[in-house]
Design an enzyme around this catalytic site. Structure first.
Site, PDB file in Angstrom:
ATOM      1  N   ASP A  26       0.854  -1.184   0.000  1.00 27.09           N
ATOM      2  CA  ASP A  26       0.000   0.000   0.000  1.00 27.09           C
ATOM      3  C   ASP A  26       0.894   1.239   0.000  1.00 27.09           C
ATOM      4  OD1 ASP A  26      -1.717   2.218   1.137  1.00 27.09           O
ATOM      5  OD2 ASP A  26      -3.190   0.605   1.127  1.00 27.09           O
ATOM      6  N   ILE A  27       0.529   2.254  -0.779  1.00 32.58           N
ATOM      7  CA  ILE A  27       1.361   3.468  -0.832  1.00 32.58           C
ATOM      8  C   ILE A  27       1.196   4.343   0.412  1.00 32.58           C
ATOM      9  CG2 ILE A  27       1.537   3.537  -3.344  1.00 32.58           C
ATOM     10  CD1 ILE A  27      -0.555   5.824  -3.275  1.00 32.58           C
TER      11      ILE A  27
ATOM     12  N   VAL B  54     -10.733   3.113  -3.633  1.00 38.70           N
ATOM     13  CA  VAL B  54     -10.469   2.811  -5.045  1.00 38.70           C
ATOM     14  C   VAL B  54     -11.573   1.883  -5.537  1.00 38.70           C
ATOM     15  CG1 VAL B  54      -8.844   1.790  -6.692  1.00 38.70           C
ATOM     16  CG2 VAL B  54      -7.979   3.062  -4.717  1.00 38.70           C
TER      17      VAL B  54
ATOM     18  N   HIS C  71     -10.512  -4.971  -3.752  1.00 34.82           N
ATOM     19  CA  HIS C  71      -9.185  -5.191  -3.213  1.00 34.82           C
ATOM     20  C   HIS C  71      -9.256  -5.584  -1.746  1.00 34.82           C
ATOM     21  CE1 HIS C  71     -10.023  -0.903  -2.508  1.00 34.82           C
ATOM     22  NE2 HIS C  71      -9.169  -0.955  -1.498  1.00 34.82           N
ATOM     23  N   MET C  72      -8.224  -6.290  -1.327  1.00 38.68           N
ATOM     24  CA  MET C  72      -8.104  -6.765   0.048  1.00 38.68           C
ATOM     25  C   MET C  72      -6.832  -6.178   0.644  1.00 38.68           C
ATOM     26  SD  MET C  72      -7.611 -10.751   1.189  1.00 38.68           S
ATOM     27  CE  MET C  72      -9.316 -11.167   0.810  1.00 38.68           C
ATOM     28  N   HIS C  73      -6.949  -5.671   1.864  1.00 37.26           N
ATOM     29  CA  HIS C  73      -5.787  -5.180   2.597  1.00 37.26           C
ATOM     30  C   HIS C  73      -5.300  -6.278   3.529  1.00 37.26           C
ATOM     31  CE1 HIS C  73      -6.441  -0.804   1.760  1.00 37.26           C
ATOM     32  NE2 HIS C  73      -7.683  -1.236   1.584  1.00 37.26           N
TER      33      HIS C  73
END
Length: 113
Positions: free
Chosen positions: A29-30, A95, A99-101
């Site tokens: 992750d940014i 976003v 997506h999965m963190h």
């Protein structure tokens, strides 16, 4: 304009690819919220969890499998980690691409939301 995650998949936006196969890709992750904060996404654009069709449901299991592998690789498998999928604006999805963190590497809060 394509979403940022589609641009990463296409190689138009550079990212440190930690895992990639025919279906998914994973990268840091940014804006990390933990020492280990990775993003796992399907390569195919799916706007959110709510947009999954019945035939696309197996992608979630595959994403979890990859998250488990990455947690081991990053050294947080034994100490613990969190997997998060947000859905929609009010669910905290920033976003519009499923997506999965994967978060770990420190004690995470015991409460959600």
């Amino acid at each position: 304009m394509e979403c940022i995650f589609c641009q990463i998949v296409a190689g138009k936006v550079p990212s440190e690819i930690l895992y990639q196969d025919e279906e998914v890709i994973a990268f840091p992750d940014i804006n990390p919220e933990a020492p280990v904060h990775l993003i796992i996404i399907p390569k195919r654009h799916i706007p959110s969890l709510a947009h999954l069709s019945e035939w696309e449901l197996p992608i979630i299991g595959h994403m979890v499998d990859i998250a488990n592998q990455l947690a081991k690789r990053k050294g947080v498998s034994e100490s613990g980690y969190r997997l998060v999928i947000s859905c929609g604006k009010e669910g905290g999805q920033l976003v519009p691409h499923l997506h999965m963190h994967l978060l770990g590497g420190r004690k995470l809060s015991d409460t959600l939301g």
